[in-house]
Design an enzyme around this catalytic site. Sequence first.
Site, mmCIF file in Angstrom:
data_model
loop_
_atom_site.group_PDB
_atom_site.id
_atom_site.type_symbol
_atom_site.label_atom_id
_atom_site.label_comp_id
_atom_site.label_asym_id
_atom_site.label_seq_id
_atom_site.Cartn_x
_atom_site.Cartn_y
_atom_site.Cartn_z
ATOM 1 N N CYS A 145 35.233 -10.815 61.837
ATOM 2 C CA CYS A 145 36.533 -11.237 62.978
ATOM 3 C C CYS A 145 37.491 -10.531 63.444
ATOM 4 O O CYS A 145 37.991 -9.421 62.435
ATOM 5 C CB CYS A 145 36.802 -12.845 61.893
ATOM 6 S SG CYS A 145 35.529 -13.577 61.708
ATOM 7 N N MET A 146 39.099 -10.946 63.958
ATOM 8 C CA MET A 146 39.706 -10.003 64.358
ATOM 9 C C MET A 146 41.107 -9.663 62.818
ATOM 10 O O MET A 146 41.133 -8.474 62.560
ATOM 11 C CB MET A 146 40.935 -11.416 65.241
ATOM 12 C CG MET A 146 42.128 -9.832 65.798
ATOM 13 S SD MET A 146 43.206 -10.814 67.232
ATOM 14 C CE MET A 146 42.184 -10.792 67.891
ATOM 15 N N ASP A 147 40.701 -10.467 62.248
ATOM 16 C CA ASP A 147 41.450 -10.029 60.666
ATOM 17 C C ASP A 147 41.464 -10.794 59.258
ATOM 18 O O ASP A 147 41.849 -10.098 58.561
ATOM 19 C CB ASP A 147 43.588 -11.970 61.325
ATOM 20 C CG ASP A 147 43.431 -11.698 62.504
ATOM 21 O OD1 ASP A 147 43.983 -10.372 62.630
ATOM 22 O OD2 ASP A 147 43.774 -12.318 62.496
ATOM 23 N N ARG A 195 46.573 25.493 66.800
ATOM 24 C CA ARG A 195 47.227 24.109 67.231
ATOM 25 C C ARG A 195 45.661 23.288 66.203
ATOM 26 O O ARG A 195 44.862 22.709 66.108
ATOM 27 C CB ARG A 195 46.716 23.042 68.730
ATOM 28 C CG ARG A 195 47.570 24.000 69.291
ATOM 29 C CD ARG A 195 47.674 23.405 70.927
ATOM 30 N NE ARG A 195 46.189 23.045 71.048
ATOM 31 C CZ ARG A 195 45.164 24.079 71.673
ATOM 32 N NH1 ARG A 195 45.921 25.258 72.498
ATOM 33 N NH2 ARG A 195 44.053 24.290 72.007
ATOM 34 N N ARG A 199 40.435 19.007 81.879
ATOM 35 C CA ARG A 199 41.147 18.566 81.692
ATOM 36 C C ARG A 199 41.941 19.128 82.828
ATOM 37 O O ARG A 199 42.837 18.126 82.933
ATOM 38 C CB ARG A 199 41.464 18.013 79.897
ATOM 39 C CG ARG A 199 41.382 16.493 79.875
ATOM 40 C CD ARG A 199 41.601 16.708 78.455
ATOM 41 N NE ARG A 199 41.845 17.757 77.127
ATOM 42 C CZ ARG A 199 42.125 16.905 75.457
ATOM 43 N NH1 ARG A 199 41.755 15.985 75.547
ATOM 44 N NH2 ARG A 199 42.908 17.979 75.253
ATOM 45 N N HIS A 223 41.948 25.397 75.568
ATOM 46 C CA HIS A 223 41.133 24.418 74.937
ATOM 47 C C HIS A 223 39.956 24.173 74.966
ATOM 48 O O HIS A 223 39.494 24.134 76.330
ATOM 49 C CB HIS A 223 41.993 23.243 74.857
ATOM 50 C CG HIS A 223 42.054 21.529 73.881
ATOM 51 N ND1 HIS A 223 41.496 21.757 72.714
ATOM 52 C CD2 HIS A 223 40.874 20.288 74.574
ATOM 53 C CE1 HIS A 223 41.214 20.968 72.238
ATOM 54 N NE2 HIS A 223 40.578 19.414 72.809
#
Length: 380
Positions: free
Chosen positions: A322-324, A231, A147, A178
Site C-alpha cells: 500500500c502507499m504507507d 566523478r 544526452r 560521460h
Amino acid sequence: MKEASKMANAPQIIGYHRPTEIHVKLAAITHNIGEELKRTNPGTEMFAVIKANGYGHGLIEMAHACLSAGATGLCVAILDEALALREADITVPVLVLGITPVQWAGLAAENNISLTVGDLGWLQAAQAVLGDRQLSVHLALDTGMGRIGFQHPEELAPAVSFLTEHGEQYDFAGIFTHFATADEADTAYFKRQVGRWQAMMAVLDERPRYVHVSNTATSLWHEACNGNMIRFGVGIYGLNPSGGSLTAPYELEPALSLTTELAFVKQLAAGDSVSYGATYTAAQDEWVGTLPIGYADGYPRRMQGFHVLVAGQECEIIGRVCMDQMMVRLPHELPVGTLVTMVGTDGDHTISLQDVADYAGTIHYEIATNLGMRLQRVYE
Ligand SMILES: *Cc1c(COP(=O)(O)O)cnc(C)c1O
C-alpha cells in the site's frame, strides 16, 4: 520568474515518530572512497557525486562524509542541490552536472558554483545575466551518451574561443564527457566514445584545470582513461554500478540499510484476503504482520511475493504493497515492535538493494534514489 537569491524549498515531513529508518554506516563510505583513492593516480582528484539526496543517503551528510574521506569536490545534478550545500557552509568546488537555465547564471556565480555548459548559445545568452559577475563553467562533450554537450570539434572550437575571449565573465574550469557503457563487458562502444573524446580534445590548445571522464564504472574498469578528476558516484555508497555482472577491483561495502518494526499483528483464518484487490488469500490460519512503510516511501509497489527479514527470518510480502503500509506472513505470532529488515543483514540473511532492484525489475540506483524524504535517516 524573478531572480531570487534563494527560493525557499517546501518543508519536508520526516517520520521521526514512526519506527521506519534508513541507517547509513559512515565507515562504509570512508572505506569505499579510501579504496578508490588507493587506486587512482596521485594527481587525480575525486569529486563525490551526491545528487538526488546523496543517492537517497542524505545530501549534506554525504557531503561531509565524502569530504572527510578524501573527496575534494562535489557533483550534483541541479542548482538547488548546489545551493543547499552552500547554505550548509560547504565551500569546496561544486559542479552542477545538468543544464541550468541561463537565467540562474548569476545566482550560480554569486555562490561560486560551477555550471555545465553544452553549447555556445548558452554562454552568449548568459553574458547579459552575468553582468560583472564571473561564472565557472565545465564544457560537456557528447561523445556518444546522446544526452547533453558538444557533439563535434567544429562546434566546440568556437565555444572554447569564446571562453578565452571573455575571461572576465567566464572561468573555463573544466571539460568532460560521460560514458554510456562503462559498466559492460563489451568495450566496443566505450572505445568509440574514447575516440570521439580524443578528437574533440584535440581542439584545445590548453587544457582547463579539470579534465574528467570517469563515473564509478569508468574508474573501476577503465581507470587508464581517468583524467585528473573522477566523478565517483554509486561506488561511494558501496553499490556495484554493473549490478554484479562485472567484479569490482575491491570490496564495495553497502552503506545503507532500511529497517522497520511490526506495527500490528493478527491471525487470519483460511480464506481471508489481504490488501487492495484481495490478491492474496490465506490458505490456512496464519499470522500476519503489518509494516509502517509503503510505496510512498519508495519501496516499490510491485514487491508482493518478495520477502523481508522479521527477527532475522525471511517472511513473504503478501498482498499489494500500500502507499504507507504493507503486510507480511509471519511464521508464528510475534510481538508488535519486532525488528524488520527490508534492506540489510539480520543474522544469517542479507537483502541487498540489488536484490530489491532485481525483483522490482530495475537497478539499485532507482531503488536508492526513490527512498523518500519521509524516511528518517540515522547515521552511525
Ligand atoms: C550521475 C553521474 C555520475 C555518477 O555516476 P555513478 O554511476 O553513480 O558513478 C557521473 N557523471 C555524470 C555526468 C552523472 O550524471
